[in-house]
Design a protein around this motif. Sequence first.
Motif, short mmCIF file in Angstrom:
data_model
loop_
_atom_site.label_atom_id
_atom_site.label_comp_id
_atom_site.label_asym_id
_atom_site.label_seq_id
_atom_site.Cartn_x
_atom_site.Cartn_y
_atom_site.Cartn_z
N GLU A 12 35.97 41.19 -21.85
CA GLU A 12 36.68 40.67 -23.02
C GLU A 12 35.74 40.15 -24.11
O GLU A 12 36.18 39.87 -25.22
CB GLU A 12 37.63 39.55 -22.60
CG GLU A 12 38.73 40.00 -21.64
CD GLU A 12 39.69 38.88 -21.28
OE1 GLU A 12 39.82 37.95 -22.10
OE2 GLU A 12 40.29 38.95 -20.20
N TYR A 13 34.45 40.05 -23.77
CA TYR A 13 33.49 39.49 -24.73
C TYR A 13 32.20 40.31 -24.70
O TYR A 13 31.84 40.93 -23.70
CB TYR A 13 33.16 38.03 -24.37
CG TYR A 13 34.33 37.10 -24.47
CD1 TYR A 13 34.59 36.39 -25.65
CD2 TYR A 13 35.19 36.90 -23.39
CE1 TYR A 13 35.67 35.54 -25.75
CE2 TYR A 13 36.28 36.05 -23.49
CZ TYR A 13 36.52 35.37 -24.66
OH TYR A 13 37.60 34.52 -24.77
N TYR A 14 31.50 40.32 -25.83
CA TYR A 14 30.16 40.87 -25.91
C TYR A 14 29.17 39.72 -25.70
O TYR A 14 29.32 38.65 -26.29
CB TYR A 14 29.85 41.44 -27.29
CG TYR A 14 30.73 42.56 -27.75
CD1 TYR A 14 30.55 43.86 -27.27
CD2 TYR A 14 31.70 42.35 -28.72
CE1 TYR A 14 31.33 44.90 -27.74
CE2 TYR A 14 32.49 43.38 -29.19
CZ TYR A 14 32.30 44.65 -28.69
OH TYR A 14 33.07 45.68 -29.15
N GLN A 15 28.14 39.96 -24.91
CA GLN A 15 27.03 39.00 -24.85
C GLN A 15 26.09 39.38 -25.99
O GLN A 15 25.43 40.40 -25.96
CB GLN A 15 26.32 39.09 -23.50
CG GLN A 15 25.23 38.05 -23.34
CD GLN A 15 24.58 38.11 -21.96
OE1 GLN A 15 24.81 39.03 -21.20
NE2 GLN A 15 23.76 37.14 -21.65
N ILE A 16 26.06 38.55 -26.99
CA ILE A 16 25.39 38.92 -28.24
C ILE A 16 23.88 38.80 -28.12
O ILE A 16 23.36 37.87 -27.49
CB ILE A 16 25.94 38.07 -29.41
CG1 ILE A 16 25.50 38.62 -30.75
CG2 ILE A 16 25.56 36.61 -29.25
CD1 ILE A 16 26.24 38.00 -31.92
N SER A 17 23.17 39.75 -28.70
CA SER A 17 21.71 39.74 -28.67
C SER A 17 21.17 39.01 -29.90
O SER A 17 21.85 38.86 -30.91
CB SER A 17 21.17 41.17 -28.64
OG SER A 17 21.42 41.81 -29.88
N PHE A 62 21.09 29.76 -31.55
CA PHE A 62 20.01 30.66 -31.16
C PHE A 62 19.47 30.31 -29.78
O PHE A 62 19.09 31.21 -29.01
CB PHE A 62 18.90 30.64 -32.21
CG PHE A 62 19.12 31.64 -33.32
CD1 PHE A 62 18.75 32.95 -33.18
CD2 PHE A 62 19.74 31.25 -34.51
CE1 PHE A 62 18.97 33.88 -34.20
CE2 PHE A 62 19.97 32.16 -35.53
CZ PHE A 62 19.58 33.48 -35.37
N ASN A 63 19.45 29.04 -29.44
CA ASN A 63 19.02 28.64 -28.10
C ASN A 63 19.98 29.19 -27.04
O ASN A 63 19.56 29.69 -26.00
CB ASN A 63 18.92 27.12 -27.99
CG ASN A 63 17.72 26.56 -28.73
OD1 ASN A 63 16.74 27.28 -28.98
ND2 ASN A 63 17.79 25.29 -29.11
N LEU A 64 21.27 29.08 -27.33
CA LEU A 64 22.27 29.63 -26.41
C LEU A 64 22.12 31.14 -26.27
O LEU A 64 22.24 31.70 -25.17
CB LEU A 64 23.68 29.29 -26.91
CG LEU A 64 24.11 27.83 -26.81
CD1 LEU A 64 25.38 27.59 -27.62
CD2 LEU A 64 24.33 27.43 -25.35
N CYS A 65 21.83 31.78 -27.38
CA CYS A 65 21.62 33.23 -27.36
C CYS A 65 20.43 33.59 -26.49
O CYS A 65 20.50 34.51 -25.67
CB CYS A 65 21.43 33.74 -28.79
SG CYS A 65 21.20 35.52 -28.94
N ASP A 66 19.33 32.87 -26.65
CA ASP A 66 18.12 33.15 -25.87
C ASP A 66 18.32 32.89 -24.38
O ASP A 66 17.65 33.50 -23.53
CB ASP A 66 16.95 32.31 -26.39
CG ASP A 66 16.50 32.74 -27.78
OD1 ASP A 66 16.79 33.89 -28.16
OD2 ASP A 66 15.86 31.93 -28.48
N GLU A 67 19.26 31.99 -24.06
CA GLU A 67 19.58 31.70 -22.66
C GLU A 67 20.54 32.73 -22.07
O GLU A 67 20.83 32.71 -20.88
CB GLU A 67 20.21 30.31 -22.54
CG GLU A 67 19.23 29.18 -22.84
CD GLU A 67 19.93 27.83 -22.90
OE1 GLU A 67 21.16 27.78 -22.62
OE2 GLU A 67 19.26 26.83 -23.20
#
Length: 351
Positions: A12-17, A62-67
């Motif tokens: 249901e969701y994309y894990q965004i890069s 951005f921290n959440l994204c990197d994690e």
Amino acid sequence: MTRAVPQNINEEYYQISREILESFPKYRHPVDLFAFREDIAVLAPVSRKGERLSNEKIEEIFNLCDEGCLFVSRSDHPIYSRHIVKQLDLVLQDQNLKEAEIADICIRALVMRYTNFYDQPVRPFFEPLYNDALVVTQYITEDKHRINSFCRRLFRKNEPARHALNTFCIGLWLWLQSTQEVRRKDFDSMAVALLVHDVGMGKIPPFILNKKGPLKTEEREKMELHALAGAKLIQKLDGATEEMIRACFEHHERMDGSGYPQHIKDRSISRVARITAVADSFSAMICDRPYAAGKTPEVAAKELAADPRYDGEFTRLLNGAVAARTFGEFLDMDASLEQGNASLQNAGSPA
């Protein structure tokens, strides 16, 4: 540190890069963003689309994204994909896009690039088209069966970019099936040749292109000039390949010599042109044109296979694939493209 996120969330969701996140406007993201919370094992909102973000919030995102725990809802796909359409190489980096989604995004990108080039066939508009075509060939080279997802997404409306994309998809499939050794350089050249094969049609007066009845002799002569016009346009581009020129100049030649503009026959017609001829005619036959209603893919492929004016090797391949439903059920790509465009207009441009 990357967190462990349940795999079913990706349904249901994309894990965004980071690359895609960086493609968004810095302070107002065009989609809702969510973060995975381990304490309750669900996704919780982080920011809302259009919301003005502080520098602190941006750093947090951005921290959440990197994690590895930042997500966007698949319901925002039309908005999300707009950024990938404009930076198509991102499809090669985003591991969370499904094969069908990648095919949609690639086709949308090429429609956009081809439309710009068709309207202004000069180097600055050719380069983005060329670069995006190479993204697609790289993606397909990794698994040649991916071309099937493109071939089931055919347009049925008679419009230059749609026709170019239909020919591109079918022509690449034929080339892959009939080529023993897939060399990337040859594949790239074939892909671009298929895309630009009909660019000379932009030089034909609209009243001829849109005429509902039979063309007069002088009108037909003007129509036939598009092959030469296209070849000349392509020759002016730095880096034009022989395949590109021949696809433009020879795709209306026929095996019995009844084609144009040179009336050559059989193996005197280049292989790229023989493939392009089949893909071009099939693409035209399944579309509604001013003088004829579109045929079903099954009927079009069967008629081509019975027509000795085309190379039988390629018409048999295509007819067999369509009859065996190799591509699966054909989708309504016209509706998909128009719905995507409508969603983008409704969303508005991010501030």
